[in-house]
Write an enzyme that holds these catalytic residues in place. Structure first.
Site, short mmCIF file in Angstrom:
data_model
loop_
_atom_site.label_atom_id
_atom_site.label_comp_id
_atom_site.label_asym_id
_atom_site.label_seq_id
_atom_site.Cartn_x
_atom_site.Cartn_y
_atom_site.Cartn_z
N ASP A 28 37.15 95.19 -111.22
CA ASP A 28 37.70 95.43 -109.87
C ASP A 28 38.03 96.91 -109.66
OD1 ASP A 28 38.49 94.72 -107.35
OD2 ASP A 28 40.43 93.88 -107.96
N ASN A 30 36.10 99.16 -107.54
CA ASN A 30 35.00 100.05 -107.17
C ASN A 30 35.25 100.72 -105.82
OD1 ASN A 30 33.79 99.07 -109.42
ND2 ASN A 30 32.19 97.92 -108.38
N HIS A 45 30.39 101.08 -106.24
CA HIS A 45 29.61 100.02 -106.91
C HIS A 45 28.55 100.63 -107.82
CE1 HIS A 45 31.71 97.10 -104.62
NE2 HIS A 45 31.13 97.37 -103.46
N SER A 73 31.95 87.16 -106.59
CA SER A 73 32.61 85.86 -106.48
C SER A 73 32.09 85.11 -105.26
CB SER A 73 34.12 86.04 -106.36
OG SER A 73 34.45 86.57 -105.08
N GLU A 75 33.89 84.04 -103.04
CA GLU A 75 34.66 84.59 -101.91
C GLU A 75 34.13 85.95 -101.44
OE1 GLU A 75 36.08 83.31 -104.75
OE2 GLU A 75 36.72 81.41 -103.84
N LEU A 139 24.52 89.84 -128.58
CA LEU A 139 25.49 89.53 -127.52
C LEU A 139 24.86 88.65 -126.44
CD1 LEU A 139 28.26 90.34 -126.04
CD2 LEU A 139 26.89 92.07 -124.88
N ARG A 196 41.35 92.64 -116.58
CA ARG A 196 41.17 92.94 -115.15
C ARG A 196 41.52 94.40 -114.91
NH1 ARG A 196 41.77 89.58 -109.70
NH2 ARG A 196 41.05 91.22 -108.31
N SER A 204 41.83 85.55 -109.45
CA SER A 204 40.83 85.45 -108.38
C SER A 204 39.70 84.45 -108.69
CB SER A 204 40.23 86.84 -108.08
OG SER A 204 41.23 87.74 -107.70
N GLU A 215 44.05 85.76 -124.05
CA GLU A 215 45.01 86.84 -123.86
C GLU A 215 44.60 87.60 -122.60
OE1 GLU A 215 47.75 87.43 -125.63
OE2 GLU A 215 47.29 85.65 -126.80
#
Ligand code: IPE
Ligand code: IPE
Ligand code: MG
Length: 255
Positions: A28, A30, A45, A73, A75, A139, A196, A204, A215
């Site tokens: 979060d 950007n 972005h 998301s 949203e 990964l 975050r 969110s 954690e």
């Protein structure tokens, strides 16, 4: 990445052995990053995509098993059309440019979320990159796109209901693993750490079921500024936490 190289990195960054198995990041800030520089939001972005590159590589090198990035998301469809379109183009560009690098770093790509809502060309690019990296054993990079944890849970419940109707599952036997197995994250390891950026302290609608005992790490750093040192700091913080899982014993790092 050989074990020797991994050990070297761990000692270079003064980390302990216990690297989180699965890290989730709410990328979060950007827009604010760009605003601070008097640039349009899309510049934020674009810079954020650079952070993605760095963090994916470093997670792979450190031996993190899965990295779930909250990239768009459900949203976020509420945003102005222009911004949404830019994000879709950026995603396509990222996938095209990074495919070689993902393969070189042994990264397997996976997506979660309502991918069918994305533009066709993006879906095709995702499908191709997923296929081309499917054999990689390092990964697992999970992109959460058009993702809502609540919708993921609803979908899981519907699938469970269908199994019960068919008679292949008995309602009385439904337990935590049953729910987990029907989520889009079913095959992934437990989420150990949620990060975050940008100073917001909320989740969110991200991985609501999966974060039960993760954690949480919040940093005021905006996502485009979140690079190597920031990730290392978050892992160091994780390694200092006492995880008790409801018991009395302190369990450091991963269980
Ligand atoms: C995160 O940055 C990227 C997405 C949600 C796609 P934002 O665009 O939310 O940036 P801020 O929160 O407005 O600064
Ligand atoms: C969360 O960021 C979603 C992503 C990072 C993709 P938002 O910026 O959309 O979240 P809110 O609206 O501040 O909660
Ligand atoms: Mg935001």
């Amino acid at each position: 990445m050989t074990n020797k190289k991994r050990e070297k990195l761990i000692s270079k960054y003064q980390l302990q052995e216990q690297i989180p198995r699965h890290i989730g990041i709410i990328m979060d800030g950007n827009g604010r990053w760009a605003q601070n520089k008097h640039l349009p939001r899309i510049a934020g972005h674009r810079a954020g995509a650079e952070s993605v590159r760095t963090i994916v590589r470093l997670c792979g090198e450190l031996g993190v098993q899965a990295l779930t990035l909250y990239a768009f998301s459900m949203e976020n469809w509420r945003r102005p059309n222009q911004e949404v379109q830019f994000l879709m183009r950026l995603l396509k560009k990222y996938l095209r440019q990074e495919l070689k690098e993902l393969n070189r770093n042994n990264v397997r790509l996976k997506t979660i979320g309502k991918i069918q809502l994305l533009p066709n060309s993006v879906q095709q690019e995702l499908h191709y990159a997923t296929q081309q990296t499917a054999h990689n054993k390092g990964l697992t990079l999970v992109l959460a796109l058009s993702y809502s944890a609540r919708v993921d849970l609803i979908d899981a419940f519907k699938k469970i209901e269908a199994e019960v109707q068919k008679g292949t599952l008995r309602a009385e036997t439904i337990n935590e693993p049953t729910i987990q197995n029907f989520l889009s994250t079913a095959e992934l390891p437990e989420v150990d750490l949620i990060i975050r950026t940008s100073g917001e302290m909320r989740v969110s609608n991200f991985l609501l079921w999966e974060l039960a005992y993760a954690e949480l790490y919040f940093t005021p750093t905006l996502w485009p500024d979140f690079r190597e040192q920031e990730l290392i700091q978050s892992i160091q913080a994780f390694q200092c936490r006492n995880r008790r899982f409801g018991g009395l014993k302190n369990v450091r790092g991963v269980q």
